[in-house]
Design an enzyme around this catalytic site. Structure first.
Site, PDB file in Angstrom:
ATOM      1  N   TYR A  10     -13.656  -9.008   2.233  1.00 25.73           N
ATOM      2  CA  TYR A  10     -12.839  -7.921   2.461  1.00 25.73           C
ATOM      3  C   TYR A  10     -13.654  -6.648   2.920  1.00 25.73           C
ATOM      4  O   TYR A  10     -13.021  -5.687   3.606  1.00 25.73           O
ATOM      5  CB  TYR A  10     -12.245  -7.393   1.151  1.00 25.73           C
ATOM      6  CG  TYR A  10     -10.886  -8.307   0.603  1.00 25.73           C
ATOM      7  CD1 TYR A  10      -9.767  -8.078   1.039  1.00 25.73           C
ATOM      8  CD2 TYR A  10     -11.457  -9.426   0.233  1.00 25.73           C
ATOM      9  CE1 TYR A  10      -8.901  -8.992   0.689  1.00 25.73           C
ATOM     10  CE2 TYR A  10     -10.178 -10.317  -0.467  1.00 25.73           C
ATOM     11  CZ  TYR A  10      -8.857 -10.072   0.083  1.00 25.73           C
ATOM     12  OH  TYR A  10      -8.025 -10.895  -0.354  1.00 25.73           O
ATOM     13  N   ASP A  30     -21.442 -16.243   6.939  1.00 23.92           N
ATOM     14  CA  ASP A  30     -20.777 -16.870   5.353  1.00 23.92           C
ATOM     15  C   ASP A  30     -21.077 -18.237   5.323  1.00 23.92           C
ATOM     16  O   ASP A  30     -21.461 -18.758   6.056  1.00 23.92           O
ATOM     17  CB  ASP A  30     -19.341 -16.446   5.648  1.00 23.92           C
ATOM     18  CG  ASP A  30     -18.627 -16.216   4.392  1.00 23.92           C
ATOM     19  OD1 ASP A  30     -18.220 -15.027   4.183  1.00 23.92           O
ATOM     20  OD2 ASP A  30     -18.444 -17.126   3.538  1.00 23.92           O
ATOM     21  N   THR A 118     -21.299  -4.185  -4.870  1.00 21.39           N
ATOM     22  CA  THR A 118     -21.657  -3.125  -5.947  1.00 21.39           C
ATOM     23  C   THR A 118     -22.761  -4.010  -6.918  1.00 21.39           C
ATOM     24  O   THR A 118     -22.324  -5.088  -7.253  1.00 21.39           O
ATOM     25  CB  THR A 118     -20.423  -2.979  -6.664  1.00 21.39           C
ATOM     26  OG1 THR A 118     -19.649  -2.584  -5.813  1.00 21.39           O
ATOM     27  CG2 THR A 118     -20.491  -2.226  -8.031  1.00 21.39           C
ATOM     28  N   ARG A 151     -16.738   2.271  -0.432  1.00 24.52           N
ATOM     29  CA  ARG A 151     -15.946   2.872  -1.524  1.00 24.52           C
ATOM     30  C   ARG A 151     -14.540   3.033  -0.734  1.00 24.52           C
ATOM     31  O   ARG A 151     -14.038   4.292  -0.675  1.00 24.52           O
ATOM     32  CB  ARG A 151     -16.228   4.029  -2.142  1.00 24.52           C
ATOM     33  CG  ARG A 151     -17.277   4.965  -1.258  1.00 24.52           C
ATOM     34  CD  ARG A 151     -17.452   6.375  -1.160  1.00 24.52           C
ATOM     35  NE  ARG A 151     -17.981   6.783  -2.575  1.00 24.52           N
ATOM     36  CZ  ARG A 151     -18.257   8.261  -2.593  1.00 24.52           C
ATOM     37  NH1 ARG A 151     -18.298   8.903  -1.503  1.00 24.52           N
ATOM     38  NH2 ARG A 151     -18.726   8.507  -3.627  1.00 24.52           N
ATOM     39  N   LYS A 203     -21.593   4.551  -7.984  1.00 17.46           N
ATOM     40  CA  LYS A 203     -20.595   3.780  -7.659  1.00 17.46           C
ATOM     41  C   LYS A 203     -19.836   3.159  -8.869  1.00 17.46           C
ATOM     42  O   LYS A 203     -18.583   3.021  -8.831  1.00 17.46           O
ATOM     43  CB  LYS A 203     -20.960   2.508  -6.598  1.00 17.46           C
ATOM     44  CG  LYS A 203     -20.168   1.471  -6.550  1.00 17.46           C
ATOM     45  CD  LYS A 203     -19.135   1.510  -5.541  1.00 17.46           C
ATOM     46  CE  LYS A 203     -17.997   0.573  -5.709  1.00 17.46           C
ATOM     47  NZ  LYS A 203     -17.083   0.570  -4.688  1.00 17.46           N
ATOM     48  N   ARG A 210     -12.036   5.705 -13.176  1.00 19.80           N
ATOM     49  CA  ARG A 210     -10.439   5.122 -12.968  1.00 19.80           C
ATOM     50  C   ARG A 210     -10.077   4.009 -13.986  1.00 19.80           C
ATOM     51  O   ARG A 210      -9.050   4.265 -14.793  1.00 19.80           O
ATOM     52  CB  ARG A 210     -10.374   4.530 -11.778  1.00 19.80           C
ATOM     53  CG  ARG A 210      -9.298   4.407 -11.213  1.00 19.80           C
ATOM     54  CD  ARG A 210      -9.247   4.397  -9.615  1.00 19.80           C
ATOM     55  NE  ARG A 210      -8.180   3.903  -9.045  1.00 19.80           N
ATOM     56  CZ  ARG A 210      -6.888   4.894  -8.745  1.00 19.80           C
ATOM     57  NH1 ARG A 210      -6.992   5.987  -9.084  1.00 19.80           N
ATOM     58  NH2 ARG A 210      -5.737   4.308  -8.367  1.00 19.80           N
ATOM     59  N   ARG A 243      -5.017  20.633 -14.080  1.00 18.21           N
ATOM     60  CA  ARG A 243      -6.058  19.978 -14.359  1.00 18.21           C
ATOM     61  C   ARG A 243      -5.943  18.752 -15.134  1.00 18.21           C
ATOM     62  O   ARG A 243      -7.089  18.262 -15.930  1.00 18.21           O
ATOM     63  CB  ARG A 243      -7.087  21.039 -14.995  1.00 18.21           C
ATOM     64  CG  ARG A 243      -7.650  22.327 -14.231  1.00 18.21           C
ATOM     65  CD  ARG A 243      -8.771  23.193 -14.937  1.00 18.21           C
ATOM     66  NE  ARG A 243      -8.070  23.724 -15.974  1.00 18.21           N
ATOM     67  CZ  ARG A 243      -7.219  25.039 -15.496  1.00 18.21           C
ATOM     68  NH1 ARG A 243      -6.946  25.010 -14.623  1.00 18.21           N
ATOM     69  NH2 ARG A 243      -6.629  25.525 -16.680  1.00 18.21           N
ATOM     70  N   GLY A 254      -6.507  -5.202 -12.367  1.00 21.47           N
ATOM     71  CA  GLY A 254      -7.010  -6.275 -11.558  1.00 21.47           C
ATOM     72  C   GLY A 254      -7.920  -5.784 -10.561  1.00 21.47           C
ATOM     73  O   GLY A 254      -8.375  -4.720 -10.527  1.00 21.47           O
ATOM     74  N   CYS A 257     -13.195  -4.693  -8.553  1.00 23.42           N
ATOM     75  CA  CYS A 257     -13.800  -3.690  -8.945  1.00 23.42           C
ATOM     76  C   CYS A 257     -13.678  -2.817 -10.286  1.00 23.42           C
ATOM     77  O   CYS A 257     -14.719  -2.961 -10.963  1.00 23.42           O
ATOM     78  CB  CYS A 257     -13.639  -2.348  -7.771  1.00 23.42           C
ATOM     79  SG  CYS A 257     -13.670  -3.317  -6.135  1.00 23.42           S
TER      80      CYS A 257
HETATM   81  N1  SAJ Z   1      -4.113   0.489 -11.817  1.00 25.03           N
HETATM   82  C1  SAJ Z   1      -3.432   1.074 -13.038  1.00 25.03           C
HETATM   83  N2  SAJ Z   1      -2.852   2.179 -13.138  1.00 25.03           N
HETATM   84  C2  SAJ Z   1      -3.350   3.175 -12.181  1.00 25.03           C
HETATM   85  C3  SAJ Z   1      -4.112   2.747 -10.927  1.00 25.03           C
HETATM   86  C4  SAJ Z   1      -4.464   1.517 -10.875  1.00 25.03           C
HETATM   87  O1  SAJ Z   1      -3.028   0.132 -13.805  1.00 25.03           O
HETATM   88  O2  SAJ Z   1      -3.038   4.455 -12.163  1.00 25.03           O
HETATM   89  C5  SAJ Z   1      -4.527  -0.781 -11.745  1.00 25.03           C
HETATM   90  C6  SAJ Z   1      -3.962  -1.520 -10.316  1.00 25.03           C
HETATM   91  O3  SAJ Z   1      -2.614  -2.076 -10.542  1.00 25.03           O
HETATM   92  C7  SAJ Z   1      -4.935  -2.494 -10.152  1.00 25.03           C
HETATM   93  C8  SAJ Z   1      -6.339  -1.997 -10.796  1.00 25.03           C
HETATM   94  O4  SAJ Z   1      -5.818  -0.834 -11.348  1.00 25.03           O
HETATM   95  O5  SAJ Z   1      -4.629  -3.552 -10.830  1.00 25.03           O
HETATM   96  C9  SAJ Z   1      -7.171  -1.536  -9.615  1.00 25.03           C
HETATM   97  O6  SAJ Z   1      -6.576  -1.000  -8.575  1.00 25.03           O
HETATM   98  P1  SAJ Z   1      -6.959   0.350  -7.794  1.00 25.03           P
HETATM   99  O7  SAJ Z   1      -6.015   0.639  -6.598  1.00 25.03           O
HETATM  100  O8  SAJ Z   1      -7.096   1.483  -8.749  1.00 25.03           O
HETATM  101  O9  SAJ Z   1      -8.700   0.100  -7.107  1.00 25.03           O
HETATM  102  P2  SAJ Z   1      -9.291  -1.219  -6.392  1.00 25.03           P
HETATM  103  O10 SAJ Z   1      -9.936  -2.004  -7.274  1.00 25.03           O
HETATM  104  O11 SAJ Z   1      -8.385  -1.665  -5.265  1.00 25.03           O
HETATM  105  O12 SAJ Z   1     -10.123  -0.266  -5.596  1.00 25.03           O
HETATM  106  C10 SAJ Z   1     -11.029   0.565  -6.266  1.00 25.03           C
HETATM  107  C11 SAJ Z   1     -11.162   1.864  -5.740  1.00 25.03           C
HETATM  108  N3  SAJ Z   1     -12.118   2.991  -6.558  1.00 25.03           N
HETATM  109  C12 SAJ Z   1     -11.429   4.141  -6.956  1.00 25.03           C
HETATM  110  O13 SAJ Z   1     -10.331   4.556  -6.710  1.00 25.03           O
HETATM  111  C13 SAJ Z   1     -12.392   4.881  -7.758  1.00 25.03           C
HETATM  112  C14 SAJ Z   1     -11.719   2.052  -4.352  1.00 25.03           C
HETATM  113  O14 SAJ Z   1     -11.971   3.287  -3.857  1.00 25.03           O
HETATM  114  C15 SAJ Z   1     -13.111   1.302  -4.312  1.00 25.03           C
HETATM  115  O15 SAJ Z   1     -13.636   1.041  -2.979  1.00 25.03           O
HETATM  116  C16 SAJ Z   1     -12.868   0.114  -4.857  1.00 25.03           C
HETATM  117  O16 SAJ Z   1     -12.470  -0.129  -6.155  1.00 25.03           O
HETATM  118  C17 SAJ Z   1     -14.249  -0.843  -4.765  1.00 25.03           C
HETATM  119  O17 SAJ Z   1     -14.566  -1.719  -4.003  1.00 25.03           O
HETATM  120  O18 SAJ Z   1     -15.077  -0.402  -5.703  1.00 25.03           O
END
Ligand code: SAJ
Length: 418
Positions: A10, A30, A118, A151, A203, A210, A243, A254, A257
């Site tokens: 990815y 790969d 990471t 990121r 990172k 989150r 805020r 899921g 990350c």
């Molecule tokens: N999710 C929730 N509630 C929310 C937001 C997300 O339940 O309010 C869940 C989603 O459904 C999903 C999971 O969290 O199952 C992760 O989804 P995501 O969209 O928050 O994150 P990723 O894993 O796709 O991508 C994250 C991102 N990090 C942040 O936003 C801090 C991305 O910027 C990073 O590049 C990526 O991790 C990474 O590669 O580390």
């Protein structure tokens, strides 16, 4: 300039495409032979806007080829997965170590090696530096080593790789400068220079922030279901404060990350990382919570019991086919253990066990929405009426409202009404 990108997933594949687009010669490496053959024929295995065109253009221009083994280059970029070790929740560096070992024989004086995967704080200096120095070249003097985490958000990777600010953490100042030079080729965002360990922890902390905030929303959901308040209304109102930013509750967290990176911090200082661990546990409890609520809805609201459940969406992220660490699979397995059968529909995931929407809905007691795909935001509700005796939707992603009268809708806001 020649760039060797080890890991064509990815992040690695889009990164390779961007270097090629900016006139670098790129070899994408790969261990997956089938993938390498496909890539050399212009067949791209990931669903990501813009990536297929970019790789195909690069192949036509002779700037990209895929290979099973590394080649001599000016810059080596490591973009392989880092899972966590189940036994102690620490970072599993084995793929990174194998990738670094595979390039040692190709290193020459003046090369830059960048770890994008990471990794736990301290890994670049403690585990990777000495490995690369087996080449006889000294890091900081002959070769340059940095950790530069990606990121980006799946679905907009090609845009974000170029435009997001980028952390550049060198093992020495010279390493930082060399890595910044490489990214300067295509990155338009700021290059934030620091040292390797700080980059690694920053990172991990971004995703932990989150994860912790999602856990708070999930905990609130459980509380609201008990005390009879609509969680979604609470979040909407609280977030009117300038805020406050409560995240969205959901069926679990899921992806590769958020569900993993917090453990890399936890394993370094378990006695202090209390909130981080509790948040992981809370988010890990959501698939069970979701399957329990689905069961309860069926028990209390179906007129004629049918053991089938329609599952709408198994990818962890809307509008992608990415199923890594998706909570959907635990939910399905819980339901199957309880004796239910499932009909799974996901327009983004390819596989022979997936059904059309009609087939998935046919004779189901309830339709469980587990992914926020756009297709599910504009469902054809008449299909529900035709295929289900008593249509009920449990929307765990809060993506639909205004359903017709003949559909009963539950989401994480009105669980107390089950
Ligand atoms: N999710 C929730 N509630 C929310 C937001 C997300 O339940 O309010 C869940 C989603 O459904 C999903 C999971 O969290 O199952 C992760 O989804 P995501 O969209 O928050 O994150 P990723 O894993 O796709 O991508 C994250 C991102 N990090 C942040 O936003 C801090 C991305 O910027 C990073 O590049 C990526 O991790 C990474 O590669 O580390």
């Amino acid at each position: 300039m020649k760039v060797c990108v080890v890991g064509q997933g990815y992040i690695g594949l889009p990164t390779a495409a961007l270097f090629a687009k900016h006139n670098c010669d790129v070899v994408g490496v790969d261990i997956n032979k089938e993938m390498i053959d496909d890539l050399n024929n212009g067949i791209v295995h990931i669903e990501e806007p813009g990536i297929s065109e970019s790789i195909n253009n690069a192949i036509v221009e002779g700037r990209y080829h895929a290979s099973l083994s590394p080649e001599e280059a000016d810059v080596f970029i490591i973009t392989v997965p880092t899972p966590y070790l189940v036994e102690n929740l620490s970072c599993d560096l084995s793929y990174v170590i194998n990738a670094c070992e595979s390039i040692v024989d190709y290193l020459k004086s003046g090369n830059t090696v960048i770890i994008e995967s990471t990794i736990a704080p301290g890994s670049t200096e403690e585990s990777i530096k000495s490995l690369l120095e087996k080449s006889g070249l000294k890091v900081g003097i002959d070769i340059y080593l940095a950790h530069c985490p990606e990121r980006v958000l799946p679905g907009q990777i090609m845009y974000e790789l170029v435009n997001n600010n980028r952390i550049i953490g060198g093992v020495t100042d010279a390493c930082t400068e060399k890595a910044a030079e490489a990214y300067g080729i295509f990155v338009k965002g700021k290059l934030l220079k620091t040292e390797a360990k700080t980059a690694e922890l920053s990172k991990c902390m971004e995703n932990t922030f989150r994860d912790v905030n999602i856990a708070l929303a999930n905990e609130l959901t459980k509380i609201c279901a008990k005390i009879g308040v609509n969680t979604l209304d609470v979040i909407e109102l609280a977030n009117q404060h300038p805020r406050v930013n409560i995240h969205n509750p959901g069926p679990g967290v899921g992806g590769h990350c958020l569900a993993i990176d917090p453990y890399f911090i936890y394993s370094k200082a378990p006695e202090d990382a209390n909130i981080i661990k509790l948040s992981r546990d809370t988010n890990n409890s959501m698939p069970q919570f979701t399957s329990d609520k689905a069961k309860l809805i069926i028990q209390k609201h179906t007129k004629q019991y049918k053991p089938k459940i329609a599952i709408l969406g198994v990818s962890y992220k809307g509008n992608t086919g990415d199923t890594r660490e998706s909570p959907a699979f635990e939910i399905i397995s819980n339901l199957e253990k309880e004796g239910y059968t499932v009909g799974i529909h996901d327009p983004h995931v390819i596989g022979d066990k997936f059904l059309s929407l009609d087939e998935a809905l046919q004779d189901a007691s309830i339709a469980l929405i587990l992914a926020d795909h756009d297709e599910f935001k504009k469902l054809n509700y008449s299909l529900f009426k035709e295929n289900m005796e008593n249509p009920i939707i449990f929307d765990t992603k809060n993506i639909i409202d205004n359903v017709p009268d003949y559909i009963k809708l539950f989401n994480f806001g009105n669980l107390y009404k089950i």
